[in-house]
Design a protein around this motif. Structure first.
Motif, short mmCIF file in Angstrom:
data_model
loop_
_atom_site.label_atom_id
_atom_site.label_comp_id
_atom_site.label_asym_id
_atom_site.label_seq_id
_atom_site.Cartn_x
_atom_site.Cartn_y
_atom_site.Cartn_z
N ASP A 1 -0.33 -4.13 5.24
CA ASP A 1 -1.41 -3.79 4.31
C ASP A 1 -2.80 -4.13 4.82
OD1 ASP A 1 -1.21 -6.52 4.24
OD2 ASP A 1 -0.93 -6.69 2.08
N LEU B 1 -0.83 10.00 4.03
CA LEU B 1 -0.02 9.09 3.22
C LEU B 1 1.23 8.61 3.95
CD1 LEU B 1 -0.22 10.82 -0.28
CD2 LEU B 1 -1.76 9.15 0.77
N PRO C 1 2.16 6.42 7.11
CA PRO C 1 1.60 5.57 8.17
C PRO C 1 2.23 5.76 9.54
CG PRO C 1 2.92 4.27 6.62
CD PRO C 1 2.79 5.65 6.04
N LYS D 1 -2.70 3.35 8.50
CA LYS D 1 -3.35 3.02 7.24
C LYS D 1 -4.85 2.79 7.41
CE LYS D 1 0.31 1.25 4.25
NZ LYS D 1 0.71 0.15 3.35
N TYR E 1 -1.66 6.30 -6.43
CA TYR E 1 -1.00 5.83 -5.21
C TYR E 1 -2.03 5.39 -4.16
CZ TYR E 1 1.80 5.80 -0.95
OH TYR E 1 2.41 5.43 0.22
N ILE E 2 -3.05 6.22 -3.96
CA ILE E 2 -4.07 5.90 -2.96
C ILE E 2 -4.78 4.60 -3.31
CG2 ILE E 2 -6.28 6.65 -1.96
CD1 ILE E 2 -5.28 9.54 -2.26
N GLN F 1 -3.66 2.06 -5.10
CA GLN F 1 -2.78 0.91 -4.89
C GLN F 1 -2.63 0.59 -3.41
OE1 GLN F 1 -1.42 -1.21 -7.06
NE2 GLN F 1 -2.48 -0.16 -8.73
N GLN F 2 -2.51 1.63 -2.58
CA GLN F 2 -2.26 1.43 -1.15
C GLN F 2 -3.50 1.03 -0.37
OE1 GLN F 2 0.73 1.65 0.76
NE2 GLN F 2 1.56 1.42 -1.29
N TYR F 3 -4.64 1.63 -0.70
CA TYR F 3 -5.82 1.48 0.15
C TYR F 3 -7.07 0.97 -0.55
CZ TYR F 3 -2.93 4.74 2.79
OH TYR F 3 -1.89 5.34 3.45
#
Length: 885
Positions: free
Chosen positions: A186, A767, A769, A774, A804-805, A807-809
């Motif tokens: 992350d 989306l 990796p 990332k 989603y984006i 939460q991830q980035y």
């Protein structure tokens, strides 16, 4: 002298037309500006009716009730030192997870009576001791209270220990914890980076602690003012090397839990903040040199990158830049070594960890055969920026994140000085105007902008802290500090800076401490005079947002200042104690002769020296030394236009750029832009030339005939002209690239295709990796949005996948706000404005994190764009039609 480029007659004429067109708009825009001022007079009672000025829907505020409900630590405990041991596993466990284990012992002093220990801990599984998450012991004669209960607070990211009795003021205590964390991918805290080398997948354990991620690595008092000494031990595989802030002093082989490992012990750090910690385990190799017979300088990277000599240039400039700063700050480098490492996965451009600076590969590695001069320039300026922090930011650290602008703005200013010392033939100091001043003007001209320095209470939670890492902090900070240095003079500025750094070494400050020391330098300099104290002058620039446009009437000598807004009718809700008036230092010249610096201290003034007649002219803000725009009466614009048409070299390059940018756009006299303009405007032969170069490369992938300086333009144009074959070739070259800057160019170029299905496929890759790292996901989406075909595709993609984006980035990324800015940059229709507002409403439950302000600014910019297009498109169309006849 820079390199001279030659262009064809057609291209040269095209560029000349562009430049003249831009200059011709000076007159029109000057008139329009005066009309706008006149139109707005007498309308103080008008109220905005646009829906963007409506208050947001009511929400239930979170009201802290207990000490652990607050995002800021209590002021009852002060850490002195930590003993931290970490063991990252570079192979997955039985569940397929990568983890790290460790233990930490922090020694702290009680400075206020309390029966609570509150310390940061986030996403760590803590071992329990006698039913509690930690062991507490007293040092010296301190009596240790027993722990009544302990718990974790997810919202504020705390470990809380409730004690049976109070800690004694002045006594020392030791808190011991054991923990397990995920070595996730992350890009935050202690994390995992993966790459392929010689067909083998390799794993790196690395770190990014700024701003609030040290707490993901071990329990700590994770605020910049909570400085301490760190004693670090890293357990690692015997085939790897461990790095941290201090120099390694011992490495021994051992067997722990049946696993053969190496145990590396590092020298104690200096007293420092948690956000500057760094821990890395890898099989990287290094090159090194020794400065001043003692300082060890090392460049670390992947084995192949070092073998290909991609680290040589960074090593060659690091020593000179360090020497420059030692002289500039009048303070020796405060550590025993300087490590710099290029990482395959890294969210920021670089991070100034004290003694172990981490970089994206594109910011540290340079191949003299394959990289462009632009790549070389980036390496130099980023190294210079990070090394500047070794003193300003690391040795002396701002107390809280509300003053981040001074830390990053300062480094963003002096990076040009350090780079200029290392590469004196580049004239790189001039580029601050293009790279920082003009860039931030566009943001700071919005009604939703914000002051450089915010109140502490405005910056609390991690998202608010991350939001501070923006263009205002970096670029406006650089611009106003450059202005300060200009009106004080560089020797006085450096004298005050040296005093500040030596006085507060290893401690924390607030921004006004620097003003104190600069004021002392002024007072101790014979003949030095400024109209107010440094505090009073700079408060006008740091405590209120925006900047002025200074209008000079050379017929009367009248000088006025006014808050410059992209949309003059926009409502500025943020109050200003200075009523949006600035103390403006104006360096100026009359008919080519430099004049004494003039200070505009109120909204309106008269300076008879600025009255001119005949062929005389006035040019204000010479070399763009001040952070403001300039407008003139029509007659002075005419004389400047005539001067530029007949003897343009009478003005410096910076001022020529300033004149064009202050009115419309900036055009630049080089080969890269010439090719781009030529192809874009359909100049005969350009498309065929580009396609032939790219085809030659496709036919022989091991030999690229395209000059490094032209690669970005050629790749983009060839992919735009081509189809799936050209795109897929670029993808293969991207996946096989061993030079990070080459991969970055190809990644940007693939967004240039005009085929919507290819762009949609590319967006889906962001989306995954395994396809797009990332660290590169959000910038790749922005690249697609730059493409006129890709803009609506990128917008729809982000809207559909926002949850989603985010939460991830999104939650903690400093650069995440750039995603919103990049996608919405060209929005200029009512339909797009309504879509933006709908997007905001539909995702309030998800949140926007560090992009919250960016979304508000996008709505404001779109509103301003709509208004501009409505008012000007007919005039622009008429102008182009008439010019083409």
């Amino acid at each position: 002298m820079g390199k001279v480029y030659y262009v064809s007659k057609n291209v040269g004429l095209g560029m000349l037309v562009l430049a003249v067109a831009a200059l011709a708009t000076i007159i029109a825009l000057s008139i329009a500006y005066d009309k706008e001022r006149a139109k707005n007079r007498g309308k103080p009672g008008d109220e905005a009716t646009d829906s963007t000025s409506m208050p947001p829907p009511p929400t239930t505020p979170f009201i802290p009730k207990e000490p652990w409900d607050h995002y800021r630590l209590p002021d009852s405990l002060v850490p002195l030192s930590y003993n931290v041991t970490l063991w990252p596993r570079l192979e997955p466990d039985a569940r397929g997870m990568f983890v790290f284990t460790g233990h930490s012992a922090v020694v702290f002093r009680c400075v206020k009576e309390t029966d609570l220990i509150i310390i940061h801990s986030n996403k760590l599984n803590l071992t329990t001791f006698y039913g509690h998450h930690a062991k507490l012991t007293g040092l010296g004669k301190a009596t240790v209270p027993t722990i009544q209960k302990s718990w974790l607070v997810v919202k504020t990211e705390y470990l809380v220990l409730q004690l049976h009795s109070r800690l004694a003021v002045g006594s020392l205590y030791l808190l011991y914890t054991e923990f397990l964390g995920e070595l996730a991918d992350d890009l935050q805290g202690f994390y995992r980076s993966e790459y392929i080398e010689d067909g083998v997948k390799k794993v790196v354990a690395t770190s990014q602690m700024q701003a609030t991620y040290a707490r993901k690595t071990f329990p700590c008092f994770d605020e910049p003012a909570m400085k301490a000494v760190f004693n670090v031990i890293i357990i690692h595989d015997r085939a790897t090397v461990a790095l941290s802030n201090g120099r390694d002093i011992d490495t021994v082989d051992s067997v722990i839990d049946g696993v053969p490992v190496s145990v590396t012990t590092f020298e104690p750090t200096e007293r420092m903040s948690t956000y500057l910690l760094a821990f890395i385990v890898s099989d990287f190799v290094k090159i090194q040199s020794t400065q001043n017979n003692s300082l060890l300088v090392r460049i670390w990277a992947r084995r192949k990158a070092i073998a290909d000599r991609q680290g040589d240039y960074a090593l060659s400039v690091t020593g000179p830049i360090l020497q420059f700063y030692e002289h500039y700050y009048n303070a020796t480098y405060p550590l025993s070594k300087s490590d710099q490492i290029a990482l395959p996965d890294f969210n920021a451009g670089a991070m100034e960890n004290w003694g172990l600076i981490t970089y994206r590969e594109t910011a540290l590695l340079y191949d003299p055969m394959l990289s462009s001069t632009g790549n070389k320039e980036r390496v130099t300026t980023v190294i210079s920026h990070e090394l500047a922090h070794m003193w300003f930011g690391n040795l002396v650290t701002l107390q809280w994140w509300n003053d981040l602008w001074l830390n990053e703005g300062f480094a963003s200013y002096v990076e040009y000085l350090g780079a200029d010392y290392a590469e004196p033939t580049w004239n790189i100091k001039d580029q601050i105007i293009l790279s920082d001043v003009h860039k931030v003007f566009a943001v700071d001209a919005l009604a939703s902008s914000h002051p450089l320095s915010r109140r502490e209470e405005e910056v609390n939670n991690p998202a608010e802290i991350s939001e501070m890492f923006n263009t205002i902090s970096y670029s406006k900070g650089a611009a106003v500090l450059r202005m300060l240095s200009e009106f004080l003079t560089e020797p006085v500025f450096a004298k005050g800076l040296s005093s500040y750094l030596n006085t507060f070494a290893f401690n924390n400050t607030v921004y006004t401490d620097l003003w104190d020391h600069l004021q002392k330098a002024v007072e101790n300099t014979p003949g030095m005079h400024i109209p107010h104290t440094v505090h009073n002058i700079m408060n006008h620039w740091t405590l209120q947002m925006g900047f002025p446009v200074v209008t000079i009437d050379t017929r009367t000598g009248s000088i006025t200042q006014k808050h410059f807004l992209l949309d003059p009718d926009s409502v500025v809700d943020r109050p200003s104690q200075f009523n949006y008036t600035w103390f403006v230092p104006i360096k100026w010249m009359k008919t080519g002769v430099e004049q004494q610096q003039y200070w505009l201290l109120q909204k309106t003034d008269i300076n008879s020296q600025m009255r001119v007649s005949g062929e005389d002219w006035v040019l204000a803000n010479t070399n763009v030394s001040g952070y403001f725009r300039v407008n003139y009466d029509l007659y002075n614009w005419d004389r400047l236009l005539s001067l530029l048409s007949t003897n343009h070299q009478a003005l410096s390059i910076i001022n020529r750029a300033q004149i064009i940018d202050d009115t419309f756009n900036l055009a630049r006299y080089n080969q890269i832009n010439a090719v781009g303009y030529a192809c874009g405007m359909g100049v005969e032969g350009c498309r065929e030339l580009i396609k032939s170069w790219y085809r030659q490369w496709m036919e022989n992938p091991h030999h690229n005939p395209i000059h490094p300086n032209l690669k970005s333009t050629v790749y983009c144009s060839a992919i735009a002209f081509g189809g799936v074959e050209e795109w897929d070739f670029a993808w293969r070259m991207f996946k096989n690239a061993t030079l990070a800057s080459e991969a970055s160019r190809l990644r940007a170029a693939m967004s240039c295709t005009k085929a919507p299905w290819l762009l949609n496929r590319y967006l889906e890759y962001t989306l995954d990796p395994t396809k797009i790292r990332k660290q590169d996901a959000t910038s790749t989406i922005q690249y697609v949005a730059r493409n006129i075909v890709g803009m609506p595709l990128a917008w729809n993609f982000v809207r559909a996948r926002w949850g989603y984006i985010f939460q991830q980035y999104g939650k903690g990324s400093f650069s995440f706000s750039n995603l919103i800015n990049g996608i919405t940059k060209r929005f200029s229709s009512e339909f797009e404005l309504q879509e933006l507002k709908k997007f905001k409403e539909e995702n309030l439950h998800v949140g926007f994190g560090s992009a919250t302000l960016a979304l508000e600014q996008a709505i404001e910019k779109t509103t301003a764009n709509i208004k501009w297009v409505t008012e000007n498109k007919a005039h622009v169309l008429k102008w182009f039609t008439e010019e083409s006849k």
